[in-house]
Design a protein around this motif. Structure first.
Motif, PDB file in Angstrom:
ATOM      1  N   ASP A 146      73.961  -3.778  80.092  1.00 54.59           N
ATOM      2  CA  ASP A 146      72.840  -4.712  80.028  1.00 54.59           C
ATOM      3  C   ASP A 146      72.619  -5.381  81.379  1.00 54.59           C
ATOM      4  OD1 ASP A 146      72.360  -4.172  77.357  1.00 54.59           O
ATOM      5  OD2 ASP A 146      73.756  -5.722  76.664  1.00 54.59           O
ATOM      6  N   GLU A 147      73.687  -5.502  82.181  1.00 51.04           N
ATOM      7  CA  GLU A 147      73.556  -6.102  83.505  1.00 51.04           C
ATOM      8  C   GLU A 147      72.684  -5.228  84.409  1.00 51.04           C
ATOM      9  OE1 GLU A 147      76.329  -5.748  81.857  1.00 51.04           O
ATOM     10  OE2 GLU A 147      76.866  -7.856  81.433  1.00 51.04           O
ATOM     11  N   ASP A 148      72.863  -3.883  84.304  1.00 48.85           N
ATOM     12  CA  ASP A 148      72.037  -2.967  85.093  1.00 48.85           C
ATOM     13  C   ASP A 148      70.568  -3.105  84.720  1.00 48.85           C
ATOM     14  OD1 ASP A 148      74.236  -2.014  86.388  1.00 48.85           O
ATOM     15  OD2 ASP A 148      74.457  -0.225  85.126  1.00 48.85           O
ATOM     16  N   ILE A 149      70.299  -3.251  83.433  1.00 49.09           N
ATOM     17  CA  ILE A 149      68.915  -3.378  82.965  1.00 49.09           C
ATOM     18  C   ILE A 149      68.302  -4.673  83.486  1.00 49.09           C
ATOM     19  CG2 ILE A 149      67.460  -3.588  80.923  1.00 49.09           C
ATOM     20  CD1 ILE A 149      69.491  -1.859  79.416  1.00 49.09           C
ATOM     21  N   ALA A 150      69.063  -5.742  83.435  1.00 45.11           N
ATOM     22  CA  ALA A 150      68.560  -7.042  83.900  1.00 45.11           C
ATOM     23  C   ALA A 150      68.337  -7.033  85.417  1.00 45.11           C
ATOM     24  CB  ALA A 150      69.544  -8.145  83.512  1.00 45.11           C
ATOM     25  N   TYR A 151      69.262  -6.448  86.178  1.00 42.30           N
ATOM     26  CA  TYR A 151      69.131  -6.418  87.634  1.00 42.30           C
ATOM     27  C   TYR A 151      67.948  -5.563  88.060  1.00 42.30           C
ATOM     28  CZ  TYR A 151      70.453  -5.875  92.538  1.00 42.30           C
ATOM     29  OH  TYR A 151      70.451  -5.872  93.907  1.00 42.30           O
ATOM     30  N   ILE A 188      64.537  -7.016  88.720  1.00 43.86           N
ATOM     31  CA  ILE A 188      64.311  -7.621  90.032  1.00 43.86           C
ATOM     32  C   ILE A 188      64.023  -6.544  91.081  1.00 43.86           C
ATOM     33  CG2 ILE A 188      65.343  -9.047  91.844  1.00 43.86           C
ATOM     34  CD1 ILE A 188      67.091 -10.322  89.669  1.00 43.86           C
ATOM     35  N   THR A 189      64.853  -5.496  91.101  1.00 41.42           N
ATOM     36  CA  THR A 189      64.721  -4.455  92.134  1.00 41.42           C
ATOM     37  C   THR A 189      63.611  -3.453  91.832  1.00 41.42           C
ATOM     38  OG1 THR A 189      66.342  -3.014  91.019  1.00 41.42           O
ATOM     39  CG2 THR A 189      67.180  -4.645  92.614  1.00 41.42           C
ATOM     40  N   ARG A 190      63.358  -3.206  90.535  1.00 37.66           N
ATOM     41  CA  ARG A 190      62.380  -2.202  90.104  1.00 37.66           C
ATOM     42  C   ARG A 190      62.626  -0.840  90.753  1.00 37.66           C
ATOM     43  NH1 ARG A 190      56.393  -4.888  89.190  1.00 37.66           N
ATOM     44  NH2 ARG A 190      57.060  -6.412  87.617  1.00 37.66           N
ATOM     45  N   ALA A 191      63.899  -0.487  90.860  1.00 37.41           N
ATOM     46  CA  ALA A 191      64.258   0.815  91.429  1.00 37.41           C
ATOM     47  C   ALA A 191      64.056   1.931  90.410  1.00 37.41           C
ATOM     48  CB  ALA A 191      65.701   0.799  91.908  1.00 37.41           C
ATOM     49  N   TYR A 192      64.243   1.582  89.127  1.00 32.60           N
ATOM     50  CA  TYR A 192      64.149   2.598  88.083  1.00 32.60           C
ATOM     51  C   TYR A 192      63.187   2.119  86.986  1.00 32.60           C
ATOM     52  CZ  TYR A 192      68.468   3.823  90.463  1.00 32.60           C
ATOM     53  OH  TYR A 192      69.390   4.115  91.413  1.00 32.60           O
ATOM     54  N   VAL A 193      62.781   3.080  86.156  1.00 29.88           N
ATOM     55  CA  VAL A 193      61.863   2.765  85.076  1.00 29.88           C
ATOM     56  C   VAL A 193      62.167   3.677  83.901  1.00 29.88           C
ATOM     57  CG1 VAL A 193      60.101   4.384  85.872  1.00 29.88           C
ATOM     58  CG2 VAL A 193      59.418   2.385  84.522  1.00 29.88           C
ATOM     59  N   SER A 194      61.874   3.223  82.697  1.00 23.64           N
ATOM     60  CA  SER A 194      62.150   3.988  81.481  1.00 23.64           C
ATOM     61  C   SER A 194      60.880   4.216  80.688  1.00 23.64           C
ATOM     62  CB  SER A 194      63.181   3.252  80.611  1.00 23.64           C
ATOM     63  OG  SER A 194      64.424   3.167  81.258  1.00 23.64           O
ATOM     64  N   GLN A 195      60.999   5.090  79.665  1.00 22.99           N
ATOM     65  CA  GLN A 195      59.866   5.316  78.770  1.00 22.99           C
ATOM     66  C   GLN A 195      59.519   4.037  78.022  1.00 22.99           C
ATOM     67  OE1 GLN A 195      61.934   9.231  77.378  1.00 22.99           O
ATOM     68  NE2 GLN A 195      59.934   9.225  76.430  1.00 22.99           N
ATOM     69  N   GLN A 198      59.474  -0.122  77.453  1.00 22.53           N
ATOM     70  CA  GLN A 198      59.432  -1.361  78.219  1.00 22.53           C
ATOM     71  C   GLN A 198      60.691  -2.199  77.989  1.00 22.53           C
ATOM     72  OE1 GLN A 198      57.132  -2.443  80.458  1.00 22.53           O
ATOM     73  NE2 GLN A 198      56.135  -0.448  80.281  1.00 22.53           N
ATOM     74  N   ASN A 199      61.407  -1.923  76.892  1.00 27.74           N
ATOM     75  CA  ASN A 199      62.649  -2.638  76.576  1.00 27.74           C
ATOM     76  C   ASN A 199      63.775  -1.629  76.398  1.00 27.74           C
ATOM     77  OD1 ASN A 199      61.525  -5.397  76.375  1.00 27.74           O
ATOM     78  ND2 ASN A 199      60.412  -4.532  74.611  1.00 27.74           N
ATOM     79  N   PRO A 200      64.241  -1.047  77.502  1.00 28.38           N
ATOM     80  CA  PRO A 200      65.280  -0.014  77.388  1.00 28.38           C
ATOM     81  C   PRO A 200      66.611  -0.603  76.944  1.00 28.38           C
ATOM     82  CG  PRO A 200      64.930  -0.595  79.684  1.00 28.38           C
ATOM     83  CD  PRO A 200      63.859  -1.309  78.897  1.00 28.38           C
ATOM     84  N   LYS A 201      67.423   0.277  76.373  1.00 26.70           N
ATOM     85  CA  LYS A 201      68.749  -0.114  75.928  1.00 26.70           C
ATOM     86  C   LYS A 201      69.767   0.832  76.563  1.00 26.70           C
ATOM     87  CE  LYS A 201      67.164  -1.802  71.376  1.00 26.70           C
ATOM     88  NZ  LYS A 201      66.463  -2.862  72.041  1.00 26.70           N
ATOM     89  N   MET A 202      71.021   0.466  76.462  1.00 27.44           N
ATOM     90  CA  MET A 202      72.083   1.314  76.997  1.00 27.44           C
ATOM     91  C   MET A 202      72.016   2.700  76.338  1.00 27.44           C
ATOM     92  SD  MET A 202      75.429  -1.115  77.517  1.00 27.44           S
ATOM     93  CE  MET A 202      75.507  -1.599  75.789  1.00 27.44           C
ATOM     94  N   GLY A 203      72.163   3.743  77.163  1.00 31.12           N
ATOM     95  CA  GLY A 203      72.082   5.107  76.660  1.00 31.12           C
ATOM     96  C   GLY A 203      70.708   5.713  76.766  1.00 31.12           C
ATOM     97  N   HIS A 204      69.694   4.877  77.060  1.00 31.05           N
ATOM     98  CA  HIS A 204      68.340   5.395  77.260  1.00 31.05           C
ATOM     99  C   HIS A 204      68.211   5.945  78.683  1.00 31.05           C
ATOM    100  CE1 HIS A 204      66.278   2.882  73.855  1.00 31.05           C
ATOM    101  NE2 HIS A 204      67.293   3.611  73.417  1.00 31.05           N
ATOM    102  N   PRO A 205      67.422   6.999  78.892  1.00 28.78           N
ATOM    103  CA  PRO A 205      67.301   7.582  80.237  1.00 28.78           C
ATOM    104  C   PRO A 205      66.506   6.693  81.174  1.00 28.78           C
ATOM    105  CG  PRO A 205      65.809   8.672  78.711  1.00 28.78           C
ATOM    106  CD  PRO A 205      66.651   7.744  77.882  1.00 28.78           C
ATOM    107  N   LYS A 206      66.774   6.839  82.477  1.00 29.95           N
ATOM    108  CA  LYS A 206      66.025   6.105  83.494  1.00 29.95           C
ATOM    109  C   LYS A 206      65.586   7.068  84.588  1.00 29.95           C
ATOM    110  CE  LYS A 206      70.222   4.682  86.006  1.00 29.95           C
ATOM    111  NZ  LYS A 206      70.999   3.538  86.536  1.00 29.95           N
ATOM    112  N   TYR A 207      64.474   6.732  85.236  1.00 31.35           N
ATOM    113  CA  TYR A 207      63.871   7.581  86.257  1.00 31.35           C
ATOM    114  C   TYR A 207      63.536   6.731  87.480  1.00 31.35           C
ATOM    115  CZ  TYR A 207      63.186  10.213  81.938  1.00 31.35           C
ATOM    116  OH  TYR A 207      63.386  10.837  80.734  1.00 31.35           O
ATOM    117  N   VAL A 208      63.398   7.381  88.622  1.00 28.67           N
ATOM    118  CA  VAL A 208      63.058   6.671  89.849  1.00 28.67           C
ATOM    119  C   VAL A 208      61.651   6.098  89.729  1.00 28.67           C
ATOM    120  CG1 VAL A 208      62.591   6.932  92.310  1.00 28.67           C
ATOM    121  CG2 VAL A 208      64.609   8.017  91.298  1.00 28.67           C
TER     122      VAL A 208
END
Length: 613
Positions: A406-411, A414-421, A423-433
């Protein structure tokens, strides 16, 4: 089904209980007439009539699991296809030799007419499975019966002329001019003109090589010309309409209506390719060494493409001449007779080729013209043309694993380095650049993931002659570089609960396996990305053939002239890094190298005996 699964008809039930018959006929008549005007000139009239017809009869009975679950009863379909092609060609041939000059020419005209008839009858809700497809109107509800049909015509007309000249077998010149008309293009845009010129200099026939007994061939070839492509369906330049009856109801009446379903294009015409080729031929030492080398450049303009349209028009796509491409390539074939003795011979042929295909124009600088879209979403392109990129460019999101905390999702907010399908991703959900760092996953985040074209490809053939009658052939093929999209992973390699899974999904993210970068079970990651793109290099032992001519006595030869036994095999072994069955596959006719659940190639062995009396 009792645990929430979906009813399905197993392959065994389908094979045992469905009727699926195909009856086809092929007839061709091809007469030729020739009239010799004089010793230098003749006329030839060639014609052909070809008819291909088929009928497909299908019936799925009412007792199969899917029919029972959906209460659809039996389903029957009869489909009939008939294609007839008429071709006529008239040519005049002329040949003459004047001292050291050889002259020949061909002038002709070709006409072609093609027509196709299609009919399909479909019904569902049959209760008497014994009748199968033989009583299509035996329905409780006539609305479950439907019929469709169409007829297509296409005409082509061509005029052509070719002139050949050679001087003392040293200098060869060929001039060609074609004019081709096709009815599937727009009015006043049906004709294309395609000239070509070819020159060959047989260097070995020059006087300075008269004493070069070791030289068997040395020649230089230069070709330039234009060709045309009309490979589109009939009527693509015209607007078309579709009829509908059951969808429009006013009161108690059903109305027959026609709606436009395709835009017209009054400028649709030929796709043209202008090619330039430089070649060198060499053979020496009794043709112990033979080399063929070619380099070419070709530019294709007015590409026939299905273009995306603005939604305000009411049509998603339209067909147009748009964009251009360039091909640059080299090809070398080396044949050597390595060992030549009375009892043993060994010959080798090596082919090495490279081809680079580049999109030089598609309209705007940033536009991508899709050639294949994601079958799970239909809105995401996976292959497409973009200026400055390869013709067979692969596109998708850059996959960066899954969220591990959850810390990665929260951080990341701020950085907006990654994005998910989501708007409220959870642990185990994929992420993309997130390419533009806007927090949205859209077309702006699509990246070029490589080309499906190989860097170099070819083959290696070795032939052996052992003794008087034993021959052995070993053939390898190879392709190095390039990538392949394994889009079957969108189904079997995703977290979706609707499809069977590859074994790799056993390592998916769970509470007990939080270091995994494979999407958790239950989340449908339907987006195409770099995780499904693989190196498509391969090296294959393509074929091995062995044949032995059995020696016969003079007495036996009075009955049997020749007797031989042989063995051949195909696709003996494949070396690859691709995790799928075979990277040398393509399950789409629109793009090069795409794997959507292709089956492995068969490995075959054949034994044969040949007797000649």
């Amino acid at each position: 089904e009792s645990s929430g699964g979906t009813p399905f008809n197993s392959p065994y039930l389908v094979a045992k209980n469905t009727v699926n018959e195909i009856h086809s006929n092929y007839i061709m008549v091809s007469p030729t007439l020739k009239y010799q005007i004089n010793r230098r000139m003749d006329l030839k009239l060639r014609g052909s009539v070809t008819n291909t017809s088929s009928e497909s009869d299908y019936y799925s009975p009412s007792f199969l699991p899917v029919a029972i679950a959906n209460q659809t009863g039996g389903t029957a379909t009869i489909t009939e296809n008939s294609t007839t092609k008429y071709i006529g060609e008239l040519t005049r041939n002329y040949a003459r030799k004047i001292k050291a000059h050889d002259i020949s020419s061909v002038v002709g005209v070709t006409a072609e007419h093609w027509e196709k008839d299609y009919e399909k009858l479909t019904g569902s809700g049959y209760t008497n499975d014994n009748l199968t497809y033989k009583n299509l109107l035996g329905l409780v509800h006539p609305d479950n019966f439907s019929a469709s049909s169409y007829v297509q015509y296409q005409d082509k007309l061509s005029g052509f002329a070719r002139f050949n000249y050679n001087y003392r077998r040293r200098y060869y010149l060929t001039l060609t001019l074609r004019g081709d008309g096709a009815s599937n293009f727009a009015q006043d845009r049906k004709w294309g003109f395609f000239p070509a010129v070819a020159f060959r200099w047989s260097i070995m026939n020059e006087k300075c090589f008269d004493r070069a007994a070791w030289l068997n061939d040395l020649s230089l070839r230069i070709n330039a010309g234009r060709s045309g492509n009309d490979a589109i369906s009939p009527y693509m330049s015209l607007a078309s309409f579709a009829s509908a009856y059951s969808n429009w109801i006013f009161g108690d009446d059903k109305l027959l209506i026609y709606t436009a379903n395709k835009l017209a294009n009054s400028n649709l015409t030929w796709e043209t390719t202008t090619s330039y080729n430089l070649g060198l031929s060499f053979a020496g030492w009794g043709s112990r060494v033979v080399l063929e080398a070619d380099a070419y450049v070709s530019d294709t303009d007015d590409l026939l493409l299905s273009m995306r349209n603005t939604q305000t028009t009411g049509y998603n796509t339209y067909y147009a001449n748009a964009g251009s491409t360039r091909n640059i390539g080299q090809e070398v074939t080396l044949t050597t007779r390595n060992i030549v003795t009375k009892g043993f011979e060994w010959n080798t042929t090596l082919t090495v080729a490279h081809n680079s295909q580049l999109v030089t124009s598609v309209g705007s600088e940033s536009e991508v013209v899709p050639t294949y879209t994601n079958p799970r979403t239909t809105s995401q392109y996976m292959y497409g043309y973009k200026k400055g990129y390869p013709v067979n460019a692969i596109w998708g999101y850059q996959y960066e694993g899954v969220w591990h905390s959850d810390e990665d999702i929260a951080y990341n907010k701020i950085t907006r380095a990654y994005v998910s399908q989501s708007q409220n991703p959870k642990m185990g959900h994929p992420k993309y650049v997130d390419v533009n760092h806007d927090g949205l996953l859209d077309e702006n985040d699509m990246l070029f993931l490589g080309s499906s074209d190989p860097v170099v490809y070819g083959g290696l053939q070795n032939n052996f002659l052992i003794g008087k009658g034993l021959t052995l052939g070993v053939y390898f093929t190879y392709s190095l570089g390039g990538y392949i999209y394994n889009i079957s992973e969108l189904y079997a390699g995703s977290g979706s609960t609707s499809y069977n899974k590859y074994k790799m999904m056993l390592g998916a993210w769970t509470e007990e396996n939080q270091t995994s970068d494979i999407c958790k079970a239950g989340f449908d990651d339907s987006l195409a990305s770099s995780k499904s793109v693989y190196d498509a290099s391969w090296f294959r032992l393509k074929a091995v053939t062995l044949n032995y001519d059995i020696p016969l006595s003079k007495k036996a030869k009075k009955v049997v002239k020749e007797l031989s036994v042989g063995f051949s095999s195909d696709n003996l072994n494949l070396w690859k890094v691709y995790p799928g069955f075979d990277p040398d596959v393509n399950t789409s006719s629109d793009v090069f190298r795409l794997d959507n659940g292709s089956l492995p190639r068969s490995r075959t062995y054949a034994f044969n005996v040949q007797v000649r009396f």
